[in-house]
Design a protein around this motif. Structure first.
Motif, mmCIF file in Angstrom:
data_model
loop_
_atom_site.group_PDB
_atom_site.id
_atom_site.type_symbol
_atom_site.label_atom_id
_atom_site.label_comp_id
_atom_site.label_asym_id
_atom_site.label_seq_id
_atom_site.Cartn_x
_atom_site.Cartn_y
_atom_site.Cartn_z
ATOM 1 N N PHE A 166 69.770 94.867 56.852
ATOM 2 C CA PHE A 166 68.877 95.983 57.161
ATOM 3 C C PHE A 166 69.499 97.314 56.741
ATOM 4 N N LEU A 167 70.771 97.518 57.073
ATOM 5 C CA LEU A 167 71.422 98.778 56.725
ATOM 6 C C LEU A 167 71.731 98.860 55.231
ATOM 7 N N SER A 168 71.984 97.727 54.603
ATOM 8 C CA SER A 168 72.334 97.752 53.177
ATOM 9 C C SER A 168 71.176 98.263 52.328
ATOM 10 N N VAL A 169 69.952 97.901 52.702
ATOM 11 C CA VAL A 169 68.795 98.380 51.932
ATOM 12 C C VAL A 169 68.702 99.895 51.993
ATOM 13 N N LEU A 174 69.698 105.258 49.566
ATOM 14 C CA LEU A 174 70.344 106.573 49.643
ATOM 15 C C LEU A 174 71.202 106.838 48.418
ATOM 16 N N TRP A 175 71.906 105.825 47.938
ATOM 17 C CA TRP A 175 72.759 106.009 46.753
ATOM 18 C C TRP A 175 71.931 106.223 45.486
ATOM 19 N N LEU A 176 70.741 105.656 45.436
ATOM 20 C CA LEU A 176 69.916 105.802 44.243
ATOM 21 C C LEU A 176 69.130 107.100 44.209
ATOM 22 N N ARG A 182 68.612 114.360 48.394
ATOM 23 C CA ARG A 182 69.305 113.830 49.566
ATOM 24 C C ARG A 182 69.307 114.854 50.691
ATOM 25 N N PRO A 183 69.224 114.391 51.934
ATOM 26 C CA PRO A 183 69.266 115.333 53.062
ATOM 27 C C PRO A 183 70.645 115.946 53.215
ATOM 28 N N VAL A 184 70.674 117.147 53.783
ATOM 29 C CA VAL A 184 71.952 117.820 53.996
ATOM 30 C C VAL A 184 72.793 117.056 54.998
ATOM 31 N N SER A 185 72.187 116.541 56.053
ATOM 32 C CA SER A 185 72.883 115.778 57.082
ATOM 33 C C SER A 185 71.895 114.801 57.703
#
Length: 497
Positions: A166-169, A174-176, A182-185
């Motif tokens: 679940f977290l890997s997806v 996020l990496w792509l 991407r969000p600041v935080s």
């Protein structure tokens, strides 16, 4: 039972080897298992999420799909219980075969036994044997012995694998993502992005969780079924029974050959060579795992039922006898090998109940916040406030001549402050031209998107150049030369930026 048709090698195994057997059974029947899984679970997944959206509680679909796991486990168990006898059913046959399995244990698994960490081992006993409740409880006490630790570790291991998937997806997504998207935080992401599109994000999380569950849950059922087969092999000596049955078959074939040699008559020889009628094929898992199926099994079942009815069987008895006061009884060897696993199983069960209570409390708090606090709009900033662009080098009020002030700072070797002033002025001018409200939390990526909406290619290109130049200077320490800086200032007074 027709043990001769079984497709796995029956022998006592270590628990870890039995788990490997379950994984091998799943790989050998992957097509039948997952086709039945998706045919059974996918419509339920769609209905649960549609119900959550209609009720205005999108998280309800995610919770319901997770809670219905004991219902979903019926499909893979039905396929595997058939596949061990070389008869893997198709998904339509699996759906029709659910009527033959009892529903009482499933109702219990969806209610007071939902957080039972021994579910994988309990499922074959309850669904395939179909014994009465009292007899099933007595069999469970014997079946679970020496396996409570392995069953609990299997539950927690599969739960961790599902969480990792679940977290890997989400980490891959996020990496792509491009850097400017991407969000600041994570705090700002959950405060603004998730809040602005709560339904879409919740449905996406539900879909990802369903896919992770679809990968791990059939493996969980297969490993539990392999533990069940291994335990019944140990208790009922299935391997020895199968060896004797094969020996009997060989002796019967040898007897036919001897009859052919001794009986010279052709009719007798032909009669001796006539093969014995084959037994009727096994149609349901109950015919495989239930008793009785033949005359010997009927006698055994009658004797077992008589033993169960005996009042001396089970329960507690108080015995009084005289013993010597100072005699020391012989010490019995204590098997402490399983004690750590039993203790670990109890700790895991306690943790599972605590996690369930925490999830329920968190959902109640979230529902209350969703109805109340989270739907309240944040108060607008004061009218005199200016945009905060992660820039702390600029004054509170912009000068009238932004280009001249930026050139003065640049010539005074205060390059970072000059670019910060120019970036802030560009952002405020974009906000004025688009008639946007002041946003204290806007980032460089936000202003790049706003600049693309100006409708003027020249202004969009100049604003993009100013924002990119500020990013290189602020985060990488790369400053433009004098010519590039003057190009940024060109056309500023004319309103091009």
């Amino acid at each position: 039972m027709e043990l001769e048709r079984i497709s796995v090698v029956l022998r006592p195994r270590e628990s870890r080897e039995a788990l490997d057997l379950g994984a091998a059974m799943l790989r050998a029947n992957a097509g039948a298992v997952w086709s039945a899984w998706f045919a059974f679970t996918l419509p339920v997944f769609v209905l649960c999420n549609a119900l959550g959206v209609l009720l205005g509680l999108p998280w309800l679909g995610l919770l319901l799909v997770w809670w219905l796991k004991p219902l979903f486990d019926r499909g893979p168990l039905y396929v595997l219980s058939r596949a061990v006898f070389d008869r893997a059913p198709r998904w339509r046959e699996t759906l029709r075969g659910q009527r033959a399995l009892p529903w009482g244990p499933t109702v219990a698994g969806l209610s007071w036994l939902r957080v039972d960490s021994h579910r994988a081992l309990r499922l074959p006993l309850e669904l395939l044997e179909g014994a009465p409740r009292r007899q099933r409880a007595a069999r469970w006490k014997v079946l679970r012995r020496k396996l409570v630790g392995e069953a609990s570790l299997l539950t927690w291991g599969c739960l961790q694998f599902e969480l990792v998937l679940f977290l890997s997806v989400w980490l891959l997504a996020l990496w792509l993502l491009p850097q400017e998207w991407r969000p600041v935080s994570f705090a700002s992401f959950f405060r603004h992005d998730v809040r602005g599109a709560a339904t879409a994000w919740t449905l996406a999380a539900s879909a990802v969780d369903y896919l992770a569950m679809s990968v791990i849950e059939p493996l969980y059922v297969a490993c539990g079924f392999a533990l069940y087969l291994n335990r019944r092999t140990e208790l009922e000596a299935w391997d020895i029974d199968l060896a004797f049955r094969r020996l009997r078959a060989r002796l019967q074939d040898l007897g036919r050959v001897l009859c052919l040699l001794l009986c010279l008559g052709l009719p007798l020889a032909g009669h001796a060579a006539t093969p014995a009628p084959k037994a009727a094929p096994v149609n349901t898992p109950q015919q495989v795992f239930r008793q009785p199926l033949d005359e010997g099994d009927e006698r055994f079942a009658a004797a077992a039922a008589q033993v169960y009815r005996d009042p001396r069987f089970g329960g507690e008895r108080h015995v009084r006898r005289w013993e010597l006061k100072y005699s020391q009884p012989a010490r019995q060897p204590v098997n402490t090998g399983m004690a750590p696993l039993r203790l670990l199983s109890g700790v895991f069960n306690l943790l599972l109940w605590l996690v369930l209570a925490t999830v329920v409390a968190a959902l109640a708090w979230f529902a209350w916040r969703w109805r109340g606090g989270l739907r309240e709009e944040s108060p607008p900033p004061p009218s005199g406030a200016k945009l905060s662009m992660t820039v702390d080098e600029t004054p509170e009020a912009l000068p009238r001549d932004v280009a001249g002030a930026a050139r003065t700072l640049w010539q005074a070797q205060r390059r970072r402050e000059a670019l910060a002033l120019l970036y802030r002025g560009c952002a405020e001018r974009i906000a004025q031209q688009l008639q946007l409200p002041f946003a204290l939390e806007a980032t460089e990526a936000d202003w790049l998107r706003h600049a693309a909406a100006l409708g003027d290619p020249v202004r969009t290109q100049r604003a993009t150049a100013i924002v990119r130049t500020w990013q290189f200077a602020a985060y990488a320490g790369r400053y433009p030369d004098q010519v590039a800086f003057e190009q940024l200032l060109a056309g500023w007074d004319g309103g091009a930026a």
